[in-house]
Design an enzyme around this catalytic site. Structure first.
Site, PDB file in Angstrom:
ATOM      1  N   HIS A  81       0.814  -1.214   0.000  1.00 49.82           N
ATOM      2  CA  HIS A  81       0.000   0.000   0.000  1.00 49.82           C
ATOM      3  C   HIS A  81       0.852   1.270   0.000  1.00 49.82           C
ATOM      4  O   HIS A  81       0.321   2.373  -0.104  1.00 49.82           O
ATOM      5  CB  HIS A  81      -0.986  -0.005   1.178  1.00 49.82           C
ATOM      6  CG  HIS A  81      -0.374   0.062   2.539  1.00 49.82           C
ATOM      7  ND1 HIS A  81      -0.034  -1.058   3.262  1.00 49.82           N
ATOM      8  CD2 HIS A  81      -0.046   1.122   3.315  1.00 49.82           C
ATOM      9  CE1 HIS A  81       0.469  -0.698   4.431  1.00 49.82           C
ATOM     10  NE2 HIS A  81       0.481   0.621   4.480  1.00 49.82           N
ATOM     11  N   ASP A 115       0.267  -7.891   0.726  1.00 45.58           N
ATOM     12  CA  ASP A 115       0.538  -6.472   0.890  1.00 45.58           C
ATOM     13  C   ASP A 115       2.052  -6.266   0.855  1.00 45.58           C
ATOM     14  O   ASP A 115       2.704  -6.165   1.888  1.00 45.58           O
ATOM     15  CB  ASP A 115      -0.055  -5.970   2.212  1.00 45.58           C
ATOM     16  CG  ASP A 115       0.136  -4.471   2.411  1.00 45.58           C
ATOM     17  OD1 ASP A 115       0.507  -3.778   1.449  1.00 45.58           O
ATOM     18  OD2 ASP A 115      -0.079  -4.004   3.551  1.00 45.58           O
ATOM     19  N   SER A 197       4.618   1.353   8.149  1.00 44.15           N
ATOM     20  CA  SER A 197       4.253   0.469   7.037  1.00 44.15           C
ATOM     21  C   SER A 197       5.459   0.115   6.180  1.00 44.15           C
ATOM     22  O   SER A 197       6.214   0.991   5.760  1.00 44.15           O
ATOM     23  CB  SER A 197       3.198   1.137   6.161  1.00 44.15           C
ATOM     24  OG  SER A 197       1.970   1.223   6.835  1.00 44.15           O
TER      25      SER A 197
END
Length: 252
Positions: A81, A115, A197
């Site tokens: 992402h 992801d 992230s």
């Protein structure tokens, strides 16, 4: 006009000073030459897991692991992402460009499959390191990769929260983030924060093995305990296999 020269004189610095003074004289502009005890150098950087990188102007993420691949590819794994925009400029922790995110639009996965994403390090002056940022930012070399199993002790490195350890509480889970549903993720109780992230998950240090990159977490962040600490990572093996990548490894 103002210029500067390093403390250590050479024939090149003398010639530079002479040229600048001549230009200033012809333009009738006063020239001041300052000498510094510090030698200037061009900025460069080292890619280290858990440290900051920036996908264009879209926010801040963390480096996962340095990798190499076919065709002399050099780059690093991070969260999918963070890499959704194809061929986007990628910037390092010092704000200078280090490479290109999601080259060709085929190096980012953010859906059922997982992801994870890939950033090419293609700018001069940037090098790959086999390390992740450990306690206090000290580099901890990664020695290989391993599947993360429930109950395994792990540590997480991210640019927002730093280095935190815990254990894997659940593996091979389907997670509904609201905007996307992702299969095959794992849960841990090592705290994290927004901006982590893509950051690194490894087995406990000594000879740490790469196990995953940070995907998401719950409301309880490091320093804000609003309930059970939940962090979620993408196993690293899937990304390595998809793009035929090899981890950059070092000695413990």
């Amino acid at each position: 006009m103002r210029t500067s020269a390093v403390r250590r004189r050479t024939a090149r610095t003398d010639a530079f000073e002479k040229t600048v003074r001549a230009l200033g004289g012809r333009a009738k502009v006063p020239v001041t030459v300052e000498r510094s005890a510090q030698s200037p150098r061009q900025q460069d950087g080292t890619v280290i897991g858990g440290e900051r990188w920036m996908p264009g102007s879209e926010g801040i993420c963390s480096v996962g692991f340095s990798v190499t691949g076919p065709g002399n590819f050099q780059g690093f794994l991070t969260a999918g992402h963070c890499t959704r925009t194809p061929d986007q400029a990628a910037y390092g922790k010092d704000g200078s460009r280090l490479g290109t995110s999601n080259q060709g639009g085929v190096h980012s996965v953010n859906g059922r499959e997982g992801d994870y994403g890939l950033v090419a390090v293609d700018q001069p002056g940037w090098t790959l390191s086999p390390a992740v940022a450990g306690q206090g930012g000290a580099p901890v070399p990664v020695t290989g990769s391993q599947e993360g199993l429930t109950g395994m002790s792990i540590c997480h490195s991210g640019q927002s929260s730093g280095w935190h350890c815990g254990e894997i509480t659940r593996a091979d889970q389907t997670v509904d983030y609201g905007t996307t549903v992702i299969d095959g993720l794992s849960y841990t109780n090592a705290c994290s924060a927004p901006g982590d992230s893509g950051g690194s998950y490894v087995t406990q240090p000594n000879a740490p093995m790469a196990i995953g990159v940070h995907s998401g977490g719950g409301a309880a962040t490091c320093g804000n305990f609003g309930g059970d600490t939940i962090t979620i990572f993408q196993p690293v093996g899937e990304a390595l296999a998809k793009w035929n990548l090899r981890l950059k490894t070092g000695s413990p």
